[in-house]
Design a protein around this motif. Structure first.
Motif, PDB file in Angstrom:
ATOM      1  N   ASP A  30      -9.703 -14.823 -13.677  1.00  0.00           N
ATOM      2  CA  ASP A  30     -10.860 -14.486 -14.487  1.00  0.00           C
ATOM      3  C   ASP A  30     -11.985 -15.020 -14.702  1.00  0.00           C
ATOM      4  O   ASP A  30     -12.439 -16.292 -15.408  1.00  0.00           O
ATOM      5  CB  ASP A  30     -10.646 -13.298 -15.499  1.00  0.00           C
ATOM      6  N   TYR A  31     -12.993 -14.986 -13.822  1.00  0.00           N
ATOM      7  CA  TYR A  31     -14.184 -15.635 -13.812  1.00  0.00           C
ATOM      8  C   TYR A  31     -15.463 -15.747 -13.843  1.00  0.00           C
ATOM      9  O   TYR A  31     -15.864 -14.215 -14.630  1.00  0.00           O
ATOM     10  CB  TYR A  31     -14.743 -15.742 -11.794  1.00  0.00           C
ATOM     11  N   SER A  32     -16.342 -15.981 -14.841  1.00  0.00           N
ATOM     12  CA  SER A  32     -17.734 -15.525 -15.759  1.00  0.00           C
ATOM     13  C   SER A  32     -18.672 -16.457 -14.990  1.00  0.00           C
ATOM     14  O   SER A  32     -19.048 -17.404 -15.096  1.00  0.00           O
ATOM     15  CB  SER A  32     -17.097 -15.643 -17.244  1.00  0.00           C
ATOM     16  N   GLN A  33     -19.660 -15.146 -15.537  1.00  0.00           N
ATOM     17  CA  GLN A  33     -21.724 -16.052 -14.926  1.00  0.00           C
ATOM     18  C   GLN A  33     -21.137 -16.827 -16.603  1.00  0.00           C
ATOM     19  O   GLN A  33     -22.337 -17.901 -16.849  1.00  0.00           O
ATOM     20  CB  GLN A  33     -22.808 -15.546 -14.674  1.00  0.00           C
ATOM     21  N   GLY A  34     -20.836 -16.628 -17.092  1.00  0.00           N
ATOM     22  CA  GLY A  34     -21.354 -16.898 -18.776  1.00  0.00           C
ATOM     23  C   GLY A  34     -20.388 -18.664 -19.231  1.00  0.00           C
ATOM     24  O   GLY A  34     -19.501 -18.714 -18.541  1.00  0.00           O
ATOM     25  N   VAL A  35     -20.580 -18.806 -20.525  1.00  0.00           N
ATOM     26  CA  VAL A  35     -20.076 -20.166 -20.609  1.00  0.00           C
ATOM     27  C   VAL A  35     -19.901 -20.216 -22.663  1.00  0.00           C
ATOM     28  O   VAL A  35     -20.665 -18.963 -22.992  1.00  0.00           O
ATOM     29  CB  VAL A  35     -20.767 -21.451 -20.305  1.00  0.00           C
ATOM     30  N   PRO A  36     -19.250 -20.616 -23.030  1.00  0.00           N
ATOM     31  CA  PRO A  36     -19.396 -20.385 -24.342  1.00  0.00           C
ATOM     32  C   PRO A  36     -20.987 -20.878 -24.620  1.00  0.00           C
ATOM     33  O   PRO A  36     -20.597 -22.108 -24.569  1.00  0.00           O
ATOM     34  CB  PRO A  36     -18.821 -21.557 -25.521  1.00  0.00           C
ATOM     35  N   GLN A  37     -21.544 -20.054 -25.662  1.00  0.00           N
ATOM     36  CA  GLN A  37     -22.487 -20.436 -26.617  1.00  0.00           C
ATOM     37  C   GLN A  37     -22.781 -22.627 -27.116  1.00  0.00           C
ATOM     38  O   GLN A  37     -23.317 -23.295 -26.275  1.00  0.00           O
ATOM     39  CB  GLN A  37     -23.186 -19.575 -27.823  1.00  0.00           C
ATOM     40  N   PRO A  38     -22.108 -23.015 -27.202  1.00  0.00           N
ATOM     41  CA  PRO A  38     -21.792 -24.533 -27.564  1.00  0.00           C
ATOM     42  C   PRO A  38     -21.993 -25.328 -26.688  1.00  0.00           C
ATOM     43  O   PRO A  38     -22.375 -26.384 -26.589  1.00  0.00           O
ATOM     44  CB  PRO A  38     -20.641 -24.590 -27.847  1.00  0.00           C
ATOM     45  N   VAL A  39     -21.423 -25.093 -25.591  1.00  0.00           N
ATOM     46  CA  VAL A  39     -21.487 -25.766 -24.245  1.00  0.00           C
ATOM     47  C   VAL A  39     -22.517 -26.398 -23.700  1.00  0.00           C
ATOM     48  O   VAL A  39     -22.905 -27.966 -23.626  1.00  0.00           O
ATOM     49  CB  VAL A  39     -21.450 -24.847 -23.092  1.00  0.00           C
ATOM     50  N   GLY A  40     -24.057 -25.907 -24.020  1.00  0.00           N
ATOM     51  CA  GLY A  40     -25.660 -26.676 -23.767  1.00  0.00           C
ATOM     52  C   GLY A  40     -25.516 -28.006 -24.808  1.00  0.00           C
ATOM     53  O   GLY A  40     -25.274 -28.731 -24.135  1.00  0.00           O
ATOM     54  N   LYS A  41     -25.395 -27.716 -26.257  1.00  0.00           N
ATOM     55  CA  LYS A  41     -25.489 -28.985 -26.625  1.00  0.00           C
ATOM     56  C   LYS A  41     -24.664 -30.241 -26.553  1.00  0.00           C
ATOM     57  O   LYS A  41     -24.996 -31.268 -26.919  1.00  0.00           O
ATOM     58  CB  LYS A  41     -26.041 -28.041 -28.476  1.00  0.00           C
ATOM     59  N   ALA A  42     -24.051 -29.452 -26.580  1.00  0.00           N
ATOM     60  CA  ALA A  42     -22.383 -30.494 -26.453  1.00  0.00           C
ATOM     61  C   ALA A  42     -22.695 -31.432 -24.964  1.00  0.00           C
ATOM     62  O   ALA A  42     -22.466 -32.465 -25.472  1.00  0.00           O
ATOM     63  CB  ALA A  42     -20.679 -29.746 -26.549  1.00  0.00           C
ATOM     64  N   PHE A  43     -22.664 -30.695 -24.160  1.00  0.00           N
ATOM     65  CA  PHE A  43     -22.812 -31.268 -23.068  1.00  0.00           C
ATOM     66  C   PHE A  43     -24.679 -32.105 -23.058  1.00  0.00           C
ATOM     67  O   PHE A  43     -24.114 -33.469 -22.637  1.00  0.00           O
ATOM     68  CB  PHE A  43     -22.579 -29.997 -21.361  1.00  0.00           C
ATOM     69  N   ARG A  44     -25.100 -31.669 -23.420  1.00  0.00           N
ATOM     70  CA  ARG A  44     -26.121 -32.647 -23.670  1.00  0.00           C
ATOM     71  C   ARG A  44     -25.694 -34.321 -24.374  1.00  0.00           C
ATOM     72  O   ARG A  44     -26.418 -34.647 -24.573  1.00  0.00           O
ATOM     73  CB  ARG A  44     -27.751 -31.667 -24.377  1.00  0.00           C
ATOM     74  N   ASN A  45     -25.534 -33.770 -25.558  1.00  0.00           N
ATOM     75  CA  ASN A  45     -24.989 -34.829 -25.980  1.00  0.00           C
ATOM     76  C   ASN A  45     -24.260 -35.511 -26.124  1.00  0.00           C
ATOM     77  O   ASN A  45     -24.240 -36.841 -26.179  1.00  0.00           O
ATOM     78  CB  ASN A  45     -24.445 -34.487 -27.692  1.00  0.00           C
ATOM     79  N   ASP A  46     -23.403 -35.165 -25.351  1.00  0.00           N
ATOM     80  CA  ASP A  46     -21.894 -36.170 -24.478  1.00  0.00           C
ATOM     81  C   ASP A  46     -22.192 -36.674 -22.978  1.00  0.00           C
ATOM     82  O   ASP A  46     -21.680 -38.639 -22.781  1.00  0.00           O
ATOM     83  CB  ASP A  46     -20.633 -35.240 -24.217  1.00  0.00           C
ATOM     84  N   TYR A  47     -23.457 -36.422 -22.663  1.00  0.00           N
ATOM     85  CA  TYR A  47     -23.240 -37.261 -20.991  1.00  0.00           C
ATOM     86  C   TYR A  47     -24.650 -37.061 -21.103  1.00  0.00           C
ATOM     87  O   TYR A  47     -25.473 -35.889 -21.511  1.00  0.00           O
ATOM     88  CB  TYR A  47     -22.863 -35.650 -20.200  1.00  0.00           C
ATOM     89  N   ILE A  48     -24.903 -37.744 -19.718  1.00  0.00           N
ATOM     90  CA  ILE A  48     -26.607 -38.501 -19.254  1.00  0.00           C
ATOM     91  C   ILE A  48     -27.034 -37.296 -17.698  1.00  0.00           C
ATOM     92  O   ILE A  48     -28.014 -37.656 -17.425  1.00  0.00           O
ATOM     93  CB  ILE A  48     -26.561 -39.554 -19.933  1.00  0.00           C
ATOM     94  N   TYR A  49     -25.685 -36.825 -17.800  1.00  0.00           N
ATOM     95  CA  TYR A  49     -25.831 -35.909 -16.047  1.00  0.00           C
ATOM     96  C   TYR A  49     -27.223 -35.274 -16.044  1.00  0.00           C
ATOM     97  O   TYR A  49     -28.060 -35.244 -15.096  1.00  0.00           O
ATOM     98  CB  TYR A  49     -24.789 -35.353 -15.667  1.00  0.00           C
ATOM     99  N   GLY A  50     -27.262 -34.414 -16.888  1.00  0.00           N
ATOM    100  CA  GLY A  50     -28.042 -33.750 -16.584  1.00  0.00           C
ATOM    101  C   GLY A  50     -29.904 -34.078 -17.016  1.00  0.00           C
ATOM    102  O   GLY A  50     -30.230 -34.901 -18.441  1.00  0.00           O
ATOM    103  N   GLU A  51     -30.742 -33.912 -16.356  1.00  0.00           N
ATOM    104  CA  GLU A  51     -32.920 -33.908 -16.967  1.00  0.00           C
ATOM    105  C   GLU A  51     -32.799 -33.071 -17.534  1.00  0.00           C
ATOM    106  O   GLU A  51     -33.004 -33.604 -18.768  1.00  0.00           O
ATOM    107  CB  GLU A  51     -33.129 -33.865 -15.479  1.00  0.00           C
ATOM    108  N   TYR A  52     -32.589 -32.379 -17.626  1.00  0.00           N
ATOM    109  CA  TYR A  52     -32.300 -31.164 -18.709  1.00  0.00           C
ATOM    110  C   TYR A  52     -31.896 -30.187 -18.552  1.00  0.00           C
ATOM    111  O   TYR A  52     -30.769 -29.207 -17.644  1.00  0.00           O
ATOM    112  CB  TYR A  52     -33.801 -30.061 -18.383  1.00  0.00           C
ATOM    113  N   ILE A  53     -31.016 -29.373 -20.430  1.00  0.00           N
ATOM    114  CA  ILE A  53     -30.586 -28.550 -20.310  1.00  0.00           C
ATOM    115  C   ILE A  53     -30.605 -26.949 -20.954  1.00  0.00           C
ATOM    116  O   ILE A  53     -31.241 -27.345 -21.887  1.00  0.00           O
ATOM    117  CB  ILE A  53     -28.835 -29.319 -20.535  1.00  0.00           C
TER     118      ILE A  53
END
Length: 791
Positions: free
Chosen positions: A70-93
């Motif tokens: 089952d595919y969704s364009q949504g993601v768990p709400q904490p994803v943005g904050k966690a990914f921003r803190n754990d990785y430097i891949y994103g210039e902006y998230i």
């Protein structure tokens, strides 16, 4: 080119006005259709192409893996904050949570106005990812809570004649927001259509559980994460870290059933898996139809031109005797063609310009008339003119230039040397094949759409009005139930989360009996009251209805759920399961009903009474009393909810909207197929008209010798019917293959049968015979004296 070429070309066109008119009409119809299709295809391909560094912008999407993915364009709400803190891949998230179209209240007291506007909670970096420029303020204003940003269009609507900055609005009669910024109007060619943006901090306050940093188990299609990768970072490199990322925050076991992906910005508008608006393959289908239109018009021109070579041969012979080279004769014919094509191009532009407003309305697009002045469209029009002029004019011109002067001047050039050119037959077969293909596809798409709308979907969809419920208080629900339920003409009333067939649903894990391990699939949980079955006409196949009340511990499941659990309906009654976060007992099994459109299989369903999730009220009414009932319902609603606006929609319209993309494709195919058929008939009429002139004396001789009208008609028809049979052998297999592939997108689809292609063949045959008959009957009935008097 020499001036006398144009003079001679104009003289030839003028002396053959009828055939020039036939060509002009065919070319104009074909070009106008092709131009409109080009505008439509370019409009869709231009979506979100105006963002800076668009190739680095992605949407993070998710998938859950059980028995089915089952595919969704949504993601768990904490994803943005966690990914921003754990990785430097994103210039902006940036996270965005859609609010739909909430009620927006401006002012108070007598000056209070109520609007609805598409809105979302967003983080400030959203406007550093996307190129939506500010007129007033900047993205930083959204870092503070209770702040809002609106588009210039909404600012004028909410606050006409006033400065919007500093003004207050109230969302859904709840939180108040201060307008802190104004955006330039959002372009029409973007997938992000929100007009009102609220501080993301308020989302956490409005929905503490979904907006919290621990809500990793919840995925909503409205909660989305956008990423702008740093230069040099590839999407593939980022996706490699997602499994470890999910294992860290969900659990290694939970991560086995979940995935994250990066969806390119350029894919968002086109990917139906993630709720895209259209598909690129549909655009290529339309582009092919546009090509067919141009081909049909060009084929008409070549057919008439090659057929008339016998009458142009003396002209070519005289020119050669007087010293004209083959190249000059060829260019003379190309010039004549170019004049007609140029005239058709101008007429097509005017036709496309006039048709564009109706075109937009019909196909729900916002293509501006300014699109016809854009360099890319001008380039397309010029390319169309030059290409068709050269290709269509070159072949007949080359044939003329190769004729021998001695034969042409002495009149020894036979009809077989000119009018019987094999290529002309190939082109006629191509025309017939295109017409057959288009009619076949149109009828099969229509059958599938009719099946989608008319097939028994397991519940009643007609005469049901869906009304949003702004307040889920139990006493308010009972007040509505009593007051609306007593109105004359109301046949049923149910409070629920959504209708049986809806794009709004909750897929959740569940526990069956005392199992410690989760089952291999998830269920579609639907909050519904005890009137749900009666209102929607659902049927129990076993057991009894669930009990009402918020503390009720009973539920209903559908047949698909029972089959997945490998029970019989009777065996599953009395079994316990955990759904909606509480233990319930299965008291009944509901006959299967379609839970989504025909693209998807029927999902396992669990119906549970839970008034806190009742977002809608479904009212089954006698449609003969709708004019009286709707105002009466509005009056009740405004008395119970004085601070909210009144709006409703019919369930059958909602279901029809689920097939919007298919209906749009069908309308496009129908309209442009009609154009293809029209252009083909115009060309066929021109051909028959020319043959009637060419064989005038032969028909006269046959009539003098006693030939009947029927035999003369057969003289005209037999060759074309042979060509039609050849076209049938080409078109039908191709149409079958294309439609078979298209139908694979539907879980519930019509089965292609040989009988489905009988009607296209009959329609095409009738069109061909009618077109031929218009001119051939007249020729057959003409007085032979007039045909033979010059002999």
């Amino acid at each position: 080119m020499q001036l006398h070429w144009f003079k001679t070309a104009w003289r030839n066109i003028h002396s053959n006005r009828f055939f020039a008119f036939i060509n002009l009409i065919g070319l104009t119809a074909g070009f106008a259709g092709a131009m409109l299709i080009f505008c439509l295809v370019y409009y869709h391909l231009s979506f979100d192409n105006f963002h800076l560094d668009g190739d680095r912008i992605y949407r993070m999407v998710s998938a859950s893996h059980y028995e089915e993915d089952d595919y969704s364009q949504g993601v768990p709400q904490p994803v943005g904050k966690a990914f921003r803190n754990d990785y430097i891949y994103g210039e902006y998230i940036a996270m965005r949570s859609s609010l739909g179209e909430p009620q927006v209240t401006v002012g108070s007291g007598a000056a209070k106005k109520i609007f609805n506007s598409e809105a979302a909670y967003v983080e400030a970096d959203y406007f550093r990812i996307f190129n939506y420029p500010f007129i007033r303020g900047n993205a930083a204003v959204l870092t503070a809570p209770d702040q809002a940003v609106i588009t210039e269009k909404e600012a004028k609507r909410f606050f006409p004649g006033r400065d919007p900055v500093g003004q207050q609005i109230v969302i859904n009669n709840g939180n108040a927001y201060t307008i802190a910024g104004v955006l330039k109007d959002i372009p029409s060619n973007t997938s992000n259509r929100q007009q009102l943006y609220l501080s993301y901090a308020n989302y956490r306050k409005a929905n503490p559980w979904m907006g919290g940093d621990s809500s990793w188990a919840a995925v909503s299609s409205g909660v989305q994460c956008f990423v702008k990768l740093r230069p040099g970072i590839s999407a593939a490199a980022v996706e490699k870290v997602f499994p470890a990322f999910l294992s860290k925050y969900i659990s290694p076991e939970g991560a086995k059933h979940a995935s994250l992906f990066l969806q390119p910005l350029s894919d968002i508008h086109f990917n139906r898996t993630y709720d895209g608006q259209t598909e690129k393959k549909q655009l290529w289908v339309l582009a092919t139809v546009g090509l067919f239109l141009v081909l049909m018009a060009g084929i008409n021109f070549v057919n008439l031109a090659t057929a008339r070579l016998f009458y142009r041969s003396r002209e070519a012979g005289v020119r050669k005797v007087l010293g004209s080279s083959p190249s000059q004769i060829r260019w003379q014919f190309i010039t004549e063609t170019a004049i007609l094509v140029f005239t058709s191009t101008i007429l097509s532009l005017l036709t496309a310009y006039a048709a564009l407003p109706s075109f937009n309305q019909l196909f729900d697009t916002t293509i501006s008339s300014a699109a016809l002045y854009q360099p890319v469209f001008i380039g397309f029009s010029l390319a169309l003119f030059v290409t068709v002029s050269l290709l269509v004019g070159y072949y007949p011109g080359t044939l003329l230039s190769r004729l021998k002067p001695a034969e042409t001047i002495r009149g020894k050039l036979g009809v077989a040397r000119t009018a019987g050119v094999p290529l002309r037959k190939v082109l006629v077969v191509s025309q017939f094949a295109i017409v057959l293909f288009m009619i076949s596809c149109t009828l099969i798409i229509s059958r599938q759409m009719k099946a989608s709308m008319d097939t028994d979907i397991g519940f009643n969809k007609t005469g049901i009005v869906m009304v949003d419920v702004p307040n889920q208080d139990l006493s308010v629900i009972e007040t509505i139930r009593q007051r609306v339920g007593m109105l004359a003409g109301v046949n049923g009333l149910s409070f629920c989360y959504s209708s049986p067939m809806s794009n709004m649903y909750n897929l959740n894990d569940f526990e069956f009996e005392n199992a410690t391990a989760k089952t291999g699939f998830r269920i579609n949980e639907k909050a519904a009251d005890t009137s749900y079955l009666h209102t929607f006409g659902l049927h129990l196949v076993a057991g009894r209805n669930m009990t009402g009340g918020d503390t009720a511990a009973t539920c209903l499941v559908n047949e698909t759920f029972v089959k997945r659990m490998k029970y019989t309906p009777e065996q599953i009654l009395g079994r316990k399961m955990t759904a909606f976060g509480r233990k319930v007992v299965i008291t009944g099994v509901v006959k299967d009903f379609h839970t989504n459109d025909f693209h998807e299989e029927i999902a396992p369903v669990c119906l549970v009474s839970n008034y806190r999730s009742y977002g809608r009220c479904a009212v089954a009414m006698d449609m003969r009393k709708a004019k009286q009932l709707l105002p009466a319902m509005e009056k009740v609603w405004k008395e119970v909810f004085p601070d909210y606006g009144w709006s409703y929609n019919f369930l059958d319209d909602n279901i029809r909207d689920m097939y919007h993309a298919e209906e749009t494709l069908l309308k496009l195919i129908q309209i442009f197929s009609s154009l293809v058929i029209l252009v083909g008939c115009i060309g066929l009429f021109g051909m028959v008209s020319f043959i009637a002139v060419q064989r005038k004396k032969e028909i006269g001789v046959r009539k003098v010798l006693g030939a009947s009208v029927t035999s003369i008609l057969w003289l005209f028809m037999k060759e074309f019917l042979q060509l039609l049979l050849m076209a049938l052998l080409v078109a039908i297999p191709v149409a079958w293959y294309v439609m078979h592939q298209w139908l694979q997108d539907f879980a519930f689809r019509v089965t292609l049968k040989p009988g489905y292609f009988v009607m296209p063949v009959l329609i095409t045959t009738v069109l061909v015979l009618l077109t031929i008959s218009v001119k051939s009957v007249r020729a057959a009935l003409s007085n032979p004296v007039h045909s033979l008097k010059n002999e």
